[in-house]
Design a protein around this motif. Structure first.
Motif, mmCIF file in Angstrom:
data_model
loop_
_atom_site.group_PDB
_atom_site.id
_atom_site.type_symbol
_atom_site.label_atom_id
_atom_site.label_comp_id
_atom_site.label_asym_id
_atom_site.label_seq_id
_atom_site.Cartn_x
_atom_site.Cartn_y
_atom_site.Cartn_z
ATOM 1 N N GLU A 269 -71.498 17.084 -79.916
ATOM 2 C CA GLU A 269 -72.606 17.096 -80.874
ATOM 3 C C GLU A 269 -72.005 17.194 -82.266
ATOM 4 O OE1 GLU A 269 -76.137 20.154 -82.237
ATOM 5 O OE2 GLU A 269 -75.564 20.076 -80.117
ATOM 6 N N GLY A 270 -72.246 16.180 -83.119
ATOM 7 C CA GLY A 270 -71.686 16.188 -84.458
ATOM 8 C C GLY A 270 -70.251 15.689 -84.481
ATOM 9 N N ALA A 271 -69.554 15.961 -85.587
ATOM 10 C CA ALA A 271 -68.194 15.465 -85.761
ATOM 11 C C ALA A 271 -67.413 16.399 -86.674
ATOM 12 C CB ALA A 271 -68.203 14.055 -86.337
ATOM 13 N N VAL A 272 -66.091 16.284 -86.634
ATOM 14 C CA VAL A 272 -65.214 17.055 -87.510
ATOM 15 C C VAL A 272 -64.231 16.119 -88.201
ATOM 16 C CG1 VAL A 272 -65.342 19.194 -86.176
ATOM 17 C CG2 VAL A 272 -63.558 17.525 -85.652
ATOM 18 N N GLU A 273 -63.824 16.520 -89.403
ATOM 19 C CA GLU A 273 -62.724 15.854 -90.099
ATOM 20 C C GLU A 273 -61.460 16.667 -89.870
ATOM 21 O OE1 GLU A 273 -62.916 14.794 -94.203
ATOM 22 O OE2 GLU A 273 -65.012 14.140 -94.054
ATOM 23 N N LEU A 274 -60.370 15.994 -89.524
ATOM 24 C CA LEU A 274 -59.092 16.660 -89.326
ATOM 25 C C LEU A 274 -58.324 16.636 -90.636
ATOM 26 C CD1 LEU A 274 -58.121 15.110 -85.864
ATOM 27 C CD2 LEU A 274 -59.725 16.971 -86.403
ATOM 28 N N LEU A 275 -57.952 17.799 -91.140
ATOM 29 C CA LEU A 275 -57.375 17.909 -92.483
ATOM 30 C C LEU A 275 -55.869 18.154 -92.490
ATOM 31 C CD1 LEU A 275 -60.105 20.213 -94.079
ATOM 32 C CD2 LEU A 275 -60.004 17.713 -94.087
ATOM 33 N N ARG A 276 -55.345 18.787 -91.439
ATOM 34 C CA ARG A 276 -53.920 19.103 -91.402
ATOM 35 C C ARG A 276 -53.461 19.035 -89.952
ATOM 36 N NH1 ARG A 276 -50.155 20.839 -94.897
ATOM 37 N NH2 ARG A 276 -48.522 22.298 -94.248
ATOM 38 N N LEU A 277 -52.330 18.346 -89.709
ATOM 39 C CA LEU A 277 -51.886 18.082 -88.350
ATOM 40 C C LEU A 277 -50.386 18.318 -88.226
ATOM 41 C CD1 LEU A 277 -53.891 15.541 -89.452
ATOM 42 C CD2 LEU A 277 -54.042 15.190 -86.998
ATOM 43 N N GLN A 278 -49.932 18.438 -86.965
ATOM 44 C CA GLN A 278 -48.513 18.663 -86.723
ATOM 45 C C GLN A 278 -48.113 18.067 -85.384
ATOM 46 O OE1 GLN A 278 -47.378 22.799 -86.501
ATOM 47 N NE2 GLN A 278 -45.205 22.368 -86.766
ATOM 48 N N ARG A 279 -47.152 17.144 -85.427
ATOM 49 C CA ARG A 279 -46.586 16.584 -84.205
ATOM 50 C C ARG A 279 -45.518 17.518 -83.665
ATOM 51 N NH1 ARG A 279 -44.482 10.942 -86.247
ATOM 52 N NH2 ARG A 279 -43.729 10.788 -84.096
#
Length: 302
Positions: A269-279
């Motif tokens: 339900e709804g959505a999110v924006e991903l702002l910071r990531l790490q491989r």
């Protein structure tokens, strides 16, 4: 006052600094023993150990404080009070009784909510609107003692555990200094029986993101587990930690990338924006930098 300080991680360091700045005498510093860390797996002192050593303070890091020898050494310090913040060991009654004014704990929640090991993580993951710091007179139970002082603060809509951790650490440092300056005039407040909740230790097994959950729950998990252990998902077969996010508009299949520029991902339900990531094996990166070295396409399934 003559103070025994007991703490281990980064969260505890500002408290130690504040006690010294306020003019208190630090009789000794107790912390967890050095443990293997880094690629070489060499013993590394804890944050409190490193800071106390730099200040020229006596540092003790017993594996246990339950032995007669450890208890006798603690009592021999003749402290007025012990200040305990994220120490990591349960104190036996002999230690609780040794200082003139007992042992005071700085706890990062508004007790009786979130007693236990991970109050900051759990407050964010549960969607609490506010949290705070309590100065508690320690007793044998788990965070059950009477509260001497408390201070509340709102939790920001995009705040992570790391950000809230730092704010609460500074709040705790200020609050304990105030408490010690008026220790004899404070009235202990017995914790109510209603509203008790427990902040269980974070288990890495709960860190995988379930995109079928509502966006509000996904966002809370991402922020609550940032930076450690880090909520994660698989992207093109690779595990990627998501360390910051925010709620946004959007609909689609759960886990579908709706926008490859803003990294908007659909949830149940709804959505999110991903702002910071790490491989894996890489440093954490803001979204724009991350996408330069790792392509994520619109329509891709996470």
């Amino acid at each position: 006052m003559r103070v025994v300080f007991m703490g281990t991680p980064d969260f505890s360091v500002p408290v130690l600094d504040a006690l010294i700045k306020a003019g208190h005498e630090i009789a000794a510093v107790y912390c967890q023993p050095p443990r293997p860390a880094g690629r070489g797996k060499k013993d590394r002192p804890t944050a409190v150990h490193a800071r106390a050593a730099a200040l020229g303070l006596e540092v003790r890091h017993p594996v246990s404080v339950k032995t007669p020898e450890a208890q006798a050494e603690f009592a021999a310090l003749n402290a007025d009070v012990a200040v305990v913040v994220a120490y990591g060991l349960i104190l036996p009654q002999a230690l609780l009784d040794a200082p003139k004014f007992g042992c005071l704990n700085i706890h990062a929640s508004l007790l009786p909510r979130w007693r236990g090991a991970a109050p900051i993580h759990r407050a964010i993951m549960a969607g609490d609107s506010d949290t705070g710091v309590c100065i508690m007179q320690m007793e044998a139970g788990l965070d059950t003692g009477p509260v001497l002082m408390r201070e509340a603060t709102a939790i920001g809509a995009t705040e992570t555990t790391l950000q809230l951790h730092d704010r609460l650490s500074d709040m705790g440092a200020g609050l304990i200094v105030n408490a010690l300056s008026d220790l004899g005039g404070l009235t202990p407040e017995v914790q109510p029986k209603l509203g008790v909740s427990y902040a269980d230790k974070i288990d890495k097994a709960e860190a995988q993101i379930d995109w079928t959950r509502a966006a509000v729950d996904v966002d809370r998990k991402i922020r609550g587990l940032s930076p450690f252990p880090g909520a994660w998902c698989e992207v093109a077969g690779q595990r990627v930690k998501i360390l910051a996010s925010q709620l946004t508009q959007g609909t689609g299949a759960a886990g579908e990338v709706l926008d490859d520029t803003t990294l908007t991902v659909a949830c149940g339900e709804g959505a999110v924006e991903l702002l910071r990531l790490q491989r894996a094996g890489k440093g954490a990166q803001d979204r724009e930098v991350f996408l330069r070295g790792f392509a994520i396409e619109k329509g891709q399934q996470l």
